[in-house]
Design a protein around this motif. Sequence first.
Motif, PDB file in Angstrom:
ATOM      1  N   ILE A 272       0.704  46.788 -15.594  1.00  0.00           N
ATOM      2  CA  ILE A 272      -0.255  45.751 -15.218  1.00  0.00           C
ATOM      3  C   ILE A 272      -0.069  45.445 -13.744  1.00  0.00           C
ATOM      4  O   ILE A 272       1.005  45.048 -13.289  1.00  0.00           O
ATOM      5  CB  ILE A 272      -0.039  44.469 -16.038  1.00  0.00           C
ATOM      6  N   LEU A 273      -1.135  45.658 -12.985  1.00  0.00           N
ATOM      7  CA  LEU A 273      -1.050  45.447 -11.539  1.00  0.00           C
ATOM      8  C   LEU A 273      -1.288  43.986 -11.212  1.00  0.00           C
ATOM      9  O   LEU A 273      -2.236  43.363 -11.708  1.00  0.00           O
ATOM     10  CB  LEU A 273      -2.076  46.319 -10.816  1.00  0.00           C
ATOM     11  N   ALA A 274      -0.417  43.441 -10.399  1.00  0.00           N
ATOM     12  CA  ALA A 274      -0.561  42.035  -9.986  1.00  0.00           C
ATOM     13  C   ALA A 274      -1.712  41.899  -8.997  1.00  0.00           C
ATOM     14  O   ALA A 274      -1.867  42.711  -8.087  1.00  0.00           O
ATOM     15  CB  ALA A 274       0.738  41.552  -9.358  1.00  0.00           C
ATOM     16  N   HIS A 275      -2.517  40.840  -9.191  1.00  0.00           N
ATOM     17  CA  HIS A 275      -3.622  40.606  -8.253  1.00  0.00           C
ATOM     18  C   HIS A 275      -3.077  39.877  -7.029  1.00  0.00           C
ATOM     19  O   HIS A 275      -2.210  38.993  -7.141  1.00  0.00           O
ATOM     20  CB  HIS A 275      -4.695  39.751  -8.925  1.00  0.00           C
ATOM     21  N   PRO A 276      -3.586  40.207  -5.858  1.00  0.00           N
ATOM     22  CA  PRO A 276      -3.112  39.531  -4.629  1.00  0.00           C
ATOM     23  C   PRO A 276      -3.485  38.059  -4.634  1.00  0.00           C
ATOM     24  O   PRO A 276      -4.423  37.640  -5.268  1.00  0.00           O
ATOM     25  CB  PRO A 276      -3.826  40.285  -3.509  1.00  0.00           C
TER      26      PRO A 276
END
Length: 276
Positions: A272-276
């Motif tokens: 799961i990619l963290a949102h900026p």
Amino acid sequence: MTSFVPGEIAVVTAAGSGIGRALARALASRGLKLVIADIDSNGLEATLGELKSFGTEVLAVPTDVTDAESVERLARTTLEHFGTFDLICNNVGAANDQRPSWEISPDAWQRLLSLNLWSVINGIRAFVPHMVEKNHGHVLNTASMSGLSIVPGIADYVVTKHAVVALTETLRAELDASAPGVSATVLCPGIVRTPMSAAIESERVENAAGSSARKGSIPAVPAIDPHDVAEAAIAAMEANFLYAVPAIDPLMRIRPTVDRLLEEVSKQPRPILAHP
């Protein structure tokens, strides 16, 4: 698609027997000039005698491919004699006794790393810079079907041949980017009718008759002739293929590994990619 033409210069290591001798014969039959190398002086002389019938120029250079200085000397000798070269066949292959990976000694590991992997590294370092400089040439590295699949009981052999495949794949990508006139092919034959394969088959039969952990580690498959391997290698290079895989049924050995990789990767969760 390109073809090797008479008068071009090919260097073949481990040319004293087996695949190396077959490659030298196949290239000589096409009119290429040859530099043949081997640590076995008797085998080298025998190959030299066979090649005389083709009427092409052949230079025999005793060489220890596990020694970087010896391979560099081979490259210098080739350049001094012919002025250039168009093909380097980094061909060598050796195997140890069959045993589980946890029983392989450090010396046994080092022997195959030197013979099967470092010999190819030495050949690349000694010959490829000249090819890159003139943006012309081809590199053939000999691996094995065991570089595209696994065989229990010969981990040291499998590891070194996988490494040669990966090295050639990387070299090909580097050449495509910086010297597109130079290319690379990895030769991955199945069991070939050579003294090494005869020794492996003898041990396979012996192990199959016993009850050790090595029982049945090497599959019983028909051996193919070195001449057919050489012709397949040359055809693959002329078609600019990355892989040359002369074997009775290569997909039977390759597909299970690829299918398992794709299946298991497809079942694993994605990060799961963290949102900026």
